[in-house]
Every structure is written in C-alpha cells, then in structure tokens.
Write a protein that holds these residues in place. Structure first.
Motif, PDB file in Angstrom:
ATOM      1  N   TYR A  69      37.518  15.554   6.934  1.00 41.88           N
ATOM      2  CA  TYR A  69      36.537  14.581   6.472  1.00 41.88           C
ATOM      3  C   TYR A  69      36.297  13.490   7.515  1.00 41.88           C
ATOM      4  O   TYR A  69      35.140  13.116   7.788  1.00 41.88           O
ATOM      5  CB  TYR A  69      36.998  13.947   5.158  1.00 41.88           C
ATOM      6  CG  TYR A  69      36.109  12.813   4.717  1.00 41.88           C
ATOM      7  CD1 TYR A  69      34.891  13.068   4.098  1.00 41.88           C
ATOM      8  CD2 TYR A  69      36.476  11.488   4.944  1.00 41.88           C
ATOM      9  CE1 TYR A  69      34.056  12.022   3.709  1.00 41.88           C
ATOM     10  CE2 TYR A  69      35.652  10.433   4.567  1.00 41.88           C
ATOM     11  CZ  TYR A  69      34.446  10.718   3.945  1.00 41.88           C
ATOM     12  OH  TYR A  69      33.616   9.689   3.580  1.00 41.88           O
ATOM     13  N   LEU A  70      37.366  12.978   8.109  1.00 38.62           N
ATOM     14  CA  LEU A  70      37.219  11.915   9.095  1.00 38.62           C
ATOM     15  C   LEU A  70      36.467  12.396  10.334  1.00 38.62           C
ATOM     16  O   LEU A  70      35.701  11.636  10.950  1.00 38.62           O
ATOM     17  CB  LEU A  70      38.587  11.358   9.480  1.00 38.62           C
ATOM     18  CG  LEU A  70      39.341  10.622   8.358  1.00 38.62           C
ATOM     19  CD1 LEU A  70      40.716  10.172   8.837  1.00 38.62           C
ATOM     20  CD2 LEU A  70      38.537   9.430   7.850  1.00 38.62           C
ATOM     21  N   ALA A  71      36.664  13.652  10.713  1.00 41.96           N
ATOM     22  CA  ALA A  71      35.916  14.204  11.846  1.00 41.96           C
ATOM     23  C   ALA A  71      34.424  14.199  11.554  1.00 41.96           C
ATOM     24  O   ALA A  71      33.597  13.975  12.448  1.00 41.96           O
ATOM     25  CB  ALA A  71      36.401  15.622  12.155  1.00 41.96           C
ATOM     26  N   ILE A  72      34.073  14.436  10.303  1.00 39.66           N
ATOM     27  CA  ILE A  72      32.661  14.411   9.904  1.00 39.66           C
ATOM     28  C   ILE A  72      32.155  12.976   9.807  1.00 39.66           C
ATOM     29  O   ILE A  72      31.104  12.627  10.353  1.00 39.66           O
ATOM     30  CB  ILE A  72      32.485  15.143   8.560  1.00 39.66           C
ATOM     31  CG1 ILE A  72      32.736  16.637   8.734  1.00 39.66           C
ATOM     32  CG2 ILE A  72      31.098  14.885   7.978  1.00 39.66           C
ATOM     33  CD1 ILE A  72      32.840  17.396   7.428  1.00 39.66           C
ATOM     34  N   ASN A  73      32.911  12.127   9.136  1.00 39.35           N
ATOM     35  CA  ASN A  73      32.470  10.754   8.887  1.00 39.35           C
ATOM     36  C   ASN A  73      32.381   9.940  10.173  1.00 39.35           C
ATOM     37  O   ASN A  73      31.582   8.993  10.259  1.00 39.35           O
ATOM     38  CB  ASN A  73      33.426  10.073   7.904  1.00 39.35           C
ATOM     39  CG  ASN A  73      32.772   8.931   7.149  1.00 39.35           C
ATOM     40  OD1 ASN A  73      31.603   9.004   6.784  1.00 39.35           O
ATOM     41  ND2 ASN A  73      33.531   7.863   6.918  1.00 39.35           N
ATOM     42  N   ARG A  74      33.178  10.303  11.171  1.00 38.16           N
ATOM     43  CA  ARG A  74      33.150   9.579  12.445  1.00 38.16           C
ATOM     44  C   ARG A  74      32.346  10.344  13.496  1.00 38.16           C
ATOM     45  O   ARG A  74      31.281   9.912  13.935  1.00 38.16           O
ATOM     46  CB  ARG A  74      34.573   9.354  12.955  1.00 38.16           C
ATOM     47  CG  ARG A  74      35.424   8.477  12.064  1.00 38.16           C
ATOM     48  CD  ARG A  74      36.883   8.511  12.521  1.00 38.16           C
ATOM     49  NE  ARG A  74      37.755   7.703  11.671  1.00 38.16           N
ATOM     50  CZ  ARG A  74      39.087   7.722  11.737  1.00 38.16           C
ATOM     51  NH1 ARG A  74      39.692   8.508  12.623  1.00 38.16           N
ATOM     52  NH2 ARG A  74      39.812   6.960  10.929  1.00 38.16           N
ATOM     53  N   ALA A  88      28.290  10.011  14.460  1.00 36.45           N
ATOM     54  CA  ALA A  88      27.863   9.522  15.778  1.00 36.45           C
ATOM     55  C   ALA A  88      26.938  10.526  16.459  1.00 36.45           C
ATOM     56  O   ALA A  88      25.962  10.140  17.119  1.00 36.45           O
ATOM     57  CB  ALA A  88      29.084   9.241  16.652  1.00 36.45           C
ATOM     58  N   GLU A  89      27.225  11.825  16.314  1.00 37.95           N
ATOM     59  CA  GLU A  89      26.377  12.856  16.902  1.00 37.95           C
ATOM     60  C   GLU A  89      24.985  12.821  16.275  1.00 37.95           C
ATOM     61  O   GLU A  89      23.971  12.926  16.980  1.00 37.95           O
ATOM     62  CB  GLU A  89      27.024  14.227  16.705  1.00 37.95           C
ATOM     63  CG  GLU A  89      26.263  15.375  17.323  1.00 37.95           C
ATOM     64  CD  GLU A  89      26.956  16.711  17.086  1.00 37.95           C
ATOM     65  OE1 GLU A  89      26.250  17.726  16.919  1.00 37.95           O
ATOM     66  OE2 GLU A  89      28.209  16.728  17.041  1.00 37.95           O
ATOM     67  N   ASN A  90      24.916  12.678  14.965  1.00 38.38           N
ATOM     68  CA  ASN A  90      23.617  12.576  14.292  1.00 38.38           C
ATOM     69  C   ASN A  90      22.853  11.341  14.763  1.00 38.38           C
ATOM     70  O   ASN A  90      21.628  11.394  14.953  1.00 38.38           O
ATOM     71  CB  ASN A  90      23.799  12.517  12.785  1.00 38.38           C
ATOM     72  CG  ASN A  90      24.361  13.782  12.178  1.00 38.38           C
ATOM     73  OD1 ASN A  90      24.951  13.771  11.096  1.00 38.38           O
ATOM     74  ND2 ASN A  90      24.198  14.919  12.856  1.00 38.38           N
ATOM     75  N   ALA A  91      23.550  10.225  14.956  1.00 36.64           N
ATOM     76  CA  ALA A  91      22.902   8.996  15.425  1.00 36.64           C
ATOM     77  C   ALA A  91      22.306   9.190  16.814  1.00 36.64           C
ATOM     78  O   ALA A  91      21.188   8.723  17.098  1.00 36.64           O
ATOM     79  CB  ALA A  91      23.899   7.840  15.430  1.00 36.64           C
ATOM     80  N   GLU A 118      43.324   2.365   3.194  1.00 33.02           N
ATOM     81  CA  GLU A 118      42.059   2.467   3.923  1.00 33.02           C
ATOM     82  C   GLU A 118      42.224   3.452   5.077  1.00 33.02           C
ATOM     83  O   GLU A 118      43.128   3.309   5.899  1.00 33.02           O
ATOM     84  CB  GLU A 118      41.649   1.096   4.457  1.00 33.02           C
ATOM     85  CG  GLU A 118      40.306   1.104   5.183  1.00 33.02           C
ATOM     86  CD  GLU A 118      39.907  -0.260   5.693  1.00 33.02           C
ATOM     87  OE1 GLU A 118      39.877  -0.438   6.930  1.00 33.02           O
ATOM     88  OE2 GLU A 118      39.637  -1.151   4.862  1.00 33.02           O
ATOM     89  N   VAL A 119      41.316   4.421   5.153  1.00 29.18           N
ATOM     90  CA  VAL A 119      41.429   5.462   6.181  1.00 29.18           C
ATOM     91  C   VAL A 119      40.272   5.405   7.174  1.00 29.18           C
ATOM     92  O   VAL A 119      40.335   6.046   8.232  1.00 29.18           O
ATOM     93  CB  VAL A 119      41.496   6.865   5.546  1.00 29.18           C
ATOM     94  CG1 VAL A 119      42.780   7.029   4.739  1.00 29.18           C
ATOM     95  CG2 VAL A 119      40.266   7.146   4.682  1.00 29.18           C
ATOM     96  N   ASP A 120      39.214   4.656   6.859  1.00 23.86           N
ATOM     97  CA  ASP A 120      38.072   4.610   7.785  1.00 23.86           C
ATOM     98  C   ASP A 120      37.174   3.440   7.421  1.00 23.86           C
ATOM     99  O   ASP A 120      37.245   2.904   6.303  1.00 23.86           O
ATOM    100  CB  ASP A 120      37.272   5.919   7.719  1.00 23.86           C
ATOM    101  CG  ASP A 120      36.411   6.145   8.952  1.00 23.86           C
ATOM    102  OD1 ASP A 120      36.548   5.375   9.928  1.00 23.86           O
ATOM    103  OD2 ASP A 120      35.597   7.095   8.964  1.00 23.86           O
ATOM    104  N   GLN A 121      36.341   3.040   8.393  1.00 25.35           N
ATOM    105  CA  GLN A 121      35.272   2.070   8.167  1.00 25.35           C
ATOM    106  C   GLN A 121      34.025   2.556   8.884  1.00 25.35           C
ATOM    107  O   GLN A 121      34.093   2.995  10.034  1.00 25.35           O
ATOM    108  CB  GLN A 121      35.647   0.680   8.694  1.00 25.35           C
ATOM    109  CG  GLN A 121      36.576  -0.112   7.799  1.00 25.35           C
ATOM    110  CD  GLN A 121      36.634  -1.572   8.213  1.00 25.35           C
ATOM    111  OE1 GLN A 121      36.048  -1.991   9.206  1.00 25.35           O
ATOM    112  NE2 GLN A 121      37.353  -2.371   7.431  1.00 25.35           N
ATOM    113  N   GLN A 122      32.894   2.500   8.205  1.00 26.46           N
ATOM    114  CA  GLN A 122      31.616   2.865   8.801  1.00 26.46           C
ATOM    115  C   GLN A 122      30.540   1.938   8.258  1.00 26.46           C
ATOM    116  O   GLN A 122      30.684   1.363   7.169  1.00 26.46           O
ATOM    117  CB  GLN A 122      31.241   4.322   8.489  1.00 26.46           C
ATOM    118  CG  GLN A 122      32.201   5.361   9.047  1.00 26.46           C
ATOM    119  CD  GLN A 122      32.219   5.417  10.556  1.00 26.46           C
ATOM    120  OE1 GLN A 122      31.217   5.101  11.202  1.00 26.46           O
ATOM    121  NE2 GLN A 122      33.350   5.817  11.122  1.00 26.46           N
TER     122      GLN A 122
END
Length: 453
Positions: A276-281, A285-288, A332-336
């Motif tokens: 999940y984190l590989a996707i969320n991070r 970023a790749e999509n951006a 907390e595991v991520d921030q976006q």
C-alpha cells in the motif's frame, strides 16, 4: 679483424645518426580538437569545454583561453609529458579535456561585443622541431543586458493554492518568458490582439508556497541574461487543513490488489502495508509527474467557456490540499497531501465535462483508478477520477456537459465518489475559483484586454 671492427663502428655511427635524425623529425601527430558548448552567446554563465585526442607520442599540453579587444586570458591549462621521440614503446596522454565558465559573472572584465574562445592543443616536439599547435576558435557575442520587462495588467490578487493570469510586455531580445512560482514555471504566450511583445501567462500558486515574493515574471535572452519582476498586489495565505485516514486490512487488500492488477510496473512484496505504501507514495508521485507532462501538451489558447461546471448535487467531502495522516494498527504510517476535492453523490452518477476541452487521458491511471483528463487550453486541465466507467476516448473534443463516465470507487477510493482536481501545467490548484463566475471575470477575463492601446 681491424676491417670488421671499423665496419661495425661505421654501422653503429650510421645507426646513431639515423636515430638522431629520426628523433629530430618525429614530432607528435596533429590532435583532433573541438570546442563543445550549447551557447549561441556569452551571458552570465556560459560553460565551454575543450576536448583533444591524439595518437602516437601523445599530447604536450592543452589550454583554454578567451580574447577580447586584443587581451588574452588563459582560463585553464594542463601540460603533459609526451613520449621521447626515440622511444617506440609505451604511450603518452592520448586525450584530455578542460572546462571553464566564460560567462561575464565569472569574467567581469568582458564587455558587450564579441569575444573569441580558443582551445590550443600543443603537439609533442623534438630536439630539432617544435611543431605549431592545433588551434580551434569560436567567436561569440557577449551580452550583458537582460531583456526589458514591463507589467501591463493590474490588480493581481492571488491565494495560496490558487490561480491567476498576468499580462506583461517583453523586448525583442527575450527568447523565453514565464511566471516563476517556487520550483514551478508557467510559460507565457502571445496576447491575442495585443501589441508586439505583449505576453499572457496563466499561472498556479503551489499549495505549499506562502511567500508572494517567490511569484515573479521572468524574461531571458539567448545568453541567459534574465530580468524578473514581482507582480502580486495581494496574497492570501491558506495553510493546509489536517485530516486523518484510518486504514484496515480489508481496504488495503481491495486497493492494492486492484491497482497492482492494472499497473504492470507494480509487484507484490508479500507485505500488505508495504504494498500500500509503495502505491500511496511511489505511484502517487509517478502519476503526478505524468500530469506535469500532460500539462506541457496543453492547447495554446483557452478552450473553456464560462465557469467549470461542478458535479451537481454533490457534497464536498474534503478541503483542497488536506494534509492527510494515514493510521494503521494505531500508528501513523504515512502522510500525503490530497490535492483535489472528493465529491459525494448517488452511486454511479454520470459525470459531465466541466467545460469544453480535449480528452488527453482516458484510462486506468494509478491511484486515481479510471480517470479522464480534459485539456481546457493555456495549461488549464481537469482530472475526474475513481470512475466506474469511462465513456470518452483520448483525442476526443467535447463540449461542456458531455458525459465522461460515472462515479465509482476505483483506485485509492474507499467508496463511490468523484475525485476532482483542477491543474495548471500539471500543478493542482483550488477548483473553487474555477467554479466561480465572478472570480473568472475579475481574475481571468478582465486581464486579457488590458494590453490593448
């Protein structure tokens, strides 16, 4: 016996004389020499490279120099020891390169006019001859004066995460002009109906930029001389809101399985949270980056008409530029940063094109699931995401209200809704402005005739 000895001595003497003669004549071969630069003129910073190659005995030296009005300045020099002329084994220095900055910031004595950049490759000498060096010259104009830049439009009121239009005038020496907003650049274009040199730029303000002084108009000439101008009259800071997203295994399994199946570049790690984190991070970023690339392909003139039409009867479920904390297992595991609006409505609601435009993307698109990107011209684009179906094709020209597809829960969506993002050259900006007819009249269309005489 004496005759033989005399013959041997004569032979040795002859060989010595031949060797001396050959060593006196065996100069180094002429090297190949080039001056490497992309510059068409010398400006504030102008890197240049001298590169030499030779065989045989090798180079004796290489230097790079500049001459103007009879004054020569050595910029870089390197000496080498070529093989002795009598030695037929081994090798000397067969290639070398020297670099220098010939710009007027490094060389403040340079004047407007012309200068000669020169590379000199010294050939290997002998005791008898010192052959002439190989010389390569490049004549370049020296330009120290930046283009002139003037502000034409007025009342530039912008907000953090917002958008705007500015009209300005540049001199004929400008080869590029743009609005600089932190790390972002928004190129200018000729102002329709304007004077020669009149330019217009649609720009965005990054959600994390909170200093109006970092918003500037910039004009550059072909030598890299630049003029800049601060133009914002009023700046409204809007710190991002905070949000908290709770994650569970059911949601992680749903989104990672779907996205991985539709995204060949992703592979399973064996750990659900890591996937999940590989996707969320990473995939986010790749999509951006891909959205920025699409922004470069925008039509040069506005295609949109009136306001951008929002999804009707929808409830806004998020603020623009929410700083989201993702919590899993109590930690907390991520921030976006969530750069758009989540619009909730009845499931499978048809999604209209917000304005006239050309479909630039219509496919499964990473974290956004089924998505459509419309180009509305001058860098303005909209992203409609998490669709259950897509009813348009890339390259298709659409009028306002044409159905793009239906709302859904594809990609990183926990339930049926529409994720809507407004972009300027790939930078997400607040959609609220583009939904407001008064804002468009005051901030956009009112600027366009401002350059008329």
């Amino acid at each position: 016996m004496k005759t033989l000895l005399k013959f041997i001595l004569l032979a040795v003497a002859a060989l010595v004389l031949v060797g001396l003669g050959l060593s006196g004549l065996r100069t180094g071969a002429p090297p190949s020499l080039e001056l490497v630069t992309e510059a068409r003129a010398i400006g504030p910073r102008t890197p240049i490279l001298a590169r030499a190659r030779v065989g045989g005995r090798g180079l004796a030296g290489l230097r790079l120099e500049i001459e103007q009005n009879g004054r020569v300045r050595v910029l870089a020099r390197r000496e080498h020891a070529p093989l002795p002329a009598w030695r037929v084994w081994g090798q000397g220095t067969l290639e070398d390169e020297l670099g220098a900055d010939v710009g007027h910031q490094a060389l403040p004595e340079l004047l407007e006019g012309e200068a000669v950049v020169r590379a000199v490759a010294e050939r290997a000498p002998t005791w008898l001859f010192s052959p002439a060096p190989v010389v390569k010259e490049l004549r370049l104009p020296v330009r120290r004066t930046p283009p002139t830049l003037g502000l034409v439009s007025t009342q530039h009121y912008v907000m953090q995460g917002g958008s705007g239009v500015v009209v300005y005038r540049v001199s004929a020496s400008a080869v590029s002009d743009f609005v600089s907003a932190g790390e972002w650049r928004f190129p200018g274009a000729p102002l329709p109906g304007g004077r020669s040199g009149d330019r217009v730029a649609l720009f965005g303000v990054p959600w994390d930029l909170d200093d109006a002084a970092r918003l500037r108009i910039v004009a550059e000439d072909d030598a890299g001389n630049a003029a800049s101008l601060v133009f914002v009259d009023r700046f409204e800071r809007r710190p991002p809101a905070r949000d908290r997203i709770a994650l569970d295994d059911a949601f992680l399994t749903k989104v990672t399985t779907e996205i991985r199946e539709r995204t060949p570049s992703l592979t399973a790690s064996g750990n659900l949270l890591d996937d999940y984190l590989a996707i969320n991070r990473g995939l986010r970023a790749e999509n951006a980056r891909e959205l920025v690339g699409l922004g470069r392909e925008s039509a040069p003139a506005f295609l949109f008409q009136d306001v951008l039409q929002p999804l009707r009867n929808a409830q806004v479920m998020s603020a623009f530029a929410d700083r989201r904390s993702y919590v899993y297992g109590g930690r907390e595991v991520d921030q976006q940063t969530h750069l758009g609006f989540d619009l909730a409505v009845v499931a499978r609601t048809p999604v209209p094109a917000p304005s006239r435009g050309v479909v630039k993307l219509a496919r499964y698109f990473g974290i956004y699931g089924n998505a459509v990107v419309l180009d509305h011209g001058m860098g303005l684009m909209t992203l409609s995401a998490h669709l259950s179906t897509i009813d348009v094709a890339e390259g298709q020209e659409l009028e306002r209200g044409a159905i793009l597809g239906s709302t859904g829960a594809t990609g990183l969506a926990g339930g049926d809704h529409l994720h809507f993002t407004t972009l300027v050259r790939g930078l997400p900006v607040n959609p609220i402005e583009w939904w407001d007819a008064k804002w468009i009249r005051d901030r956009i269309t009112s600027k366009l005739p401002a350059a008329q005489p």
